[in-house]
Enzyme design. Structure first.
Site, PDB file in Angstrom:
ATOM      1  N   CYS A  77       0.855  -1.185   0.000  1.00  0.00           N
ATOM      2  CA  CYS A  77       0.000   0.000   0.000  1.00  0.00           C
ATOM      3  C   CYS A  77       0.888   1.232   0.000  1.00  0.00           C
ATOM      4  O   CYS A  77       1.752   1.370   0.876  1.00  0.00           O
ATOM      5  CB  CYS A  77      -0.893  -0.012   1.243  1.00  0.00           C
ATOM      6  SG  CYS A  77      -1.784   1.539   1.532  1.00  0.00           S
ATOM      7  N   CYS A 192      -1.558   3.317  -6.273  1.00  0.00           N
ATOM      8  CA  CYS A 192      -2.340   2.648  -5.237  1.00  0.00           C
ATOM      9  C   CYS A 192      -2.542   1.226  -5.737  1.00  0.00           C
ATOM     10  O   CYS A 192      -2.948   1.033  -6.896  1.00  0.00           O
ATOM     11  CB  CYS A 192      -3.685   3.335  -5.015  1.00  0.00           C
ATOM     12  SG  CYS A 192      -4.819   2.415  -3.927  1.00  0.00           S
TER      13      CYS A 192
END
Length: 270
Positions: A77, A192
């Site tokens: 992440c 992302c």
């Protein structure tokens, strides 16, 4: 677990985004065992205060390391990595961590038009870490930072339910597309790990073709480079790959998704 050859590789994300990284890692390291941690109790990371999220993740990793003794932990992440990776390395100096950062360097090297966009969460966009990457690697190009409020949630819904509103995807990606003095954006960095699951919809709704850079393979290869320093596994893993939900209460669509990735569900790790 007796030694590093038996210890799993742990992947963490707030949702389903890291599954793409896990998929690539399994291809590269078929003899390893994997644990995928879904910190759904804290989803989305982008809405957290930075200091509170850092504290939360350090505490969570303390429990995860005690429970699973991972050989390598991958923060799959961008938002979490830019906030906590350095603190994790300080807090657990004997452990190996792999972070996820926007792929600005390869995008800048590959761009022909000199116009690239970084599509990220608002949290990643506002991090000084991201701006430092642009300063260090993006000097010869123009970089547009685009913070999307909704794409991570759209990707979650798509992976669980198989449907996404294409007009909603179009609205989120449109700021990435810039025309200037006869040149057009030619590369969009997907900063992302959730976003690549919507890549086909992005290609369909984009106003012109661009190169979409998915970070998953690069992250998996970094994990592989560290794994190559560890003892080789002795045969196939003796235990299954696991999915751990920090909420302890995945819904049926999440359960089906994890099962589809060959992951056995276990209880909460709060």
């Amino acid at each position: 677990m007796s030694d590093a050859s038996d210890r799993p590789l742990l992947f963490l994300d707030s949702g389903i985004g890291g599954l793409g990284v896990l998929r690539e890692a399994r291809v590269l390291m078929p003899g390893r065992r994997f644990i995928y941690v879904v910190d759904d109790a804290a989803f989305p990371y982008g809405s957290w205060d930075e200091d509170k999220l850092q504290d939360h993740l350090v505490k969570l990793f303390r429990r995860l390391i005690e429970t699973y003794r991972p050989a390598i932990s991958v923060i799959a992440c961008n938002t979490a990595s830019t906030i906590v990776i350095n603190e994790l390395r300080k807090a657990f100096p004997g452990d190996l961590f792999v972070g996820t950062v926007p792929a600005i360097k390869p995008a800048a090297e590959r761009s022909v038009s000199g116009l690239i966009s970084v599509l990220a969460t608002p949290g990643t966009v506002k991090r000084q870490y991201t701006r430092d990457l642009i300063r260090d690697y993006g000097a010869r190009v123009h970089v547009r930072l685009v913070g999307s409020q909704n794409l991570a949630g759209l990707a979650e819904n798509y992976m669980r339910r198989g449907f996404v509103d294409e007009e909603a995807v179009r609205a989120e990606i449109m700021p990435c597309f810039v025309e200037h003095e006869g040149r057009r954006t030619d590369i969009v960095v997907l900063a992302c790990t959730h976003y690549p699951f919507l890549a086909n919809r992005m290609r369909k709704t984009a106003p012109w073709p661009v190169d979409w850079i998915d970070p998953a393979e690069a992250i998996a290869r970094r994990a592989l480079s560290l794994a190559e320093t560890l003892p080789e596994p002795d045969g196939s893993p003796s235990a299954p790959d696991l999915a751990v939900f920090t909420s302890g209460a995945p819904d049926p669509s999440q359960t089906r998704l994890m099962s589809g990735f060959g992951l056995a569900l276990v209880g909460a790790q709060r």
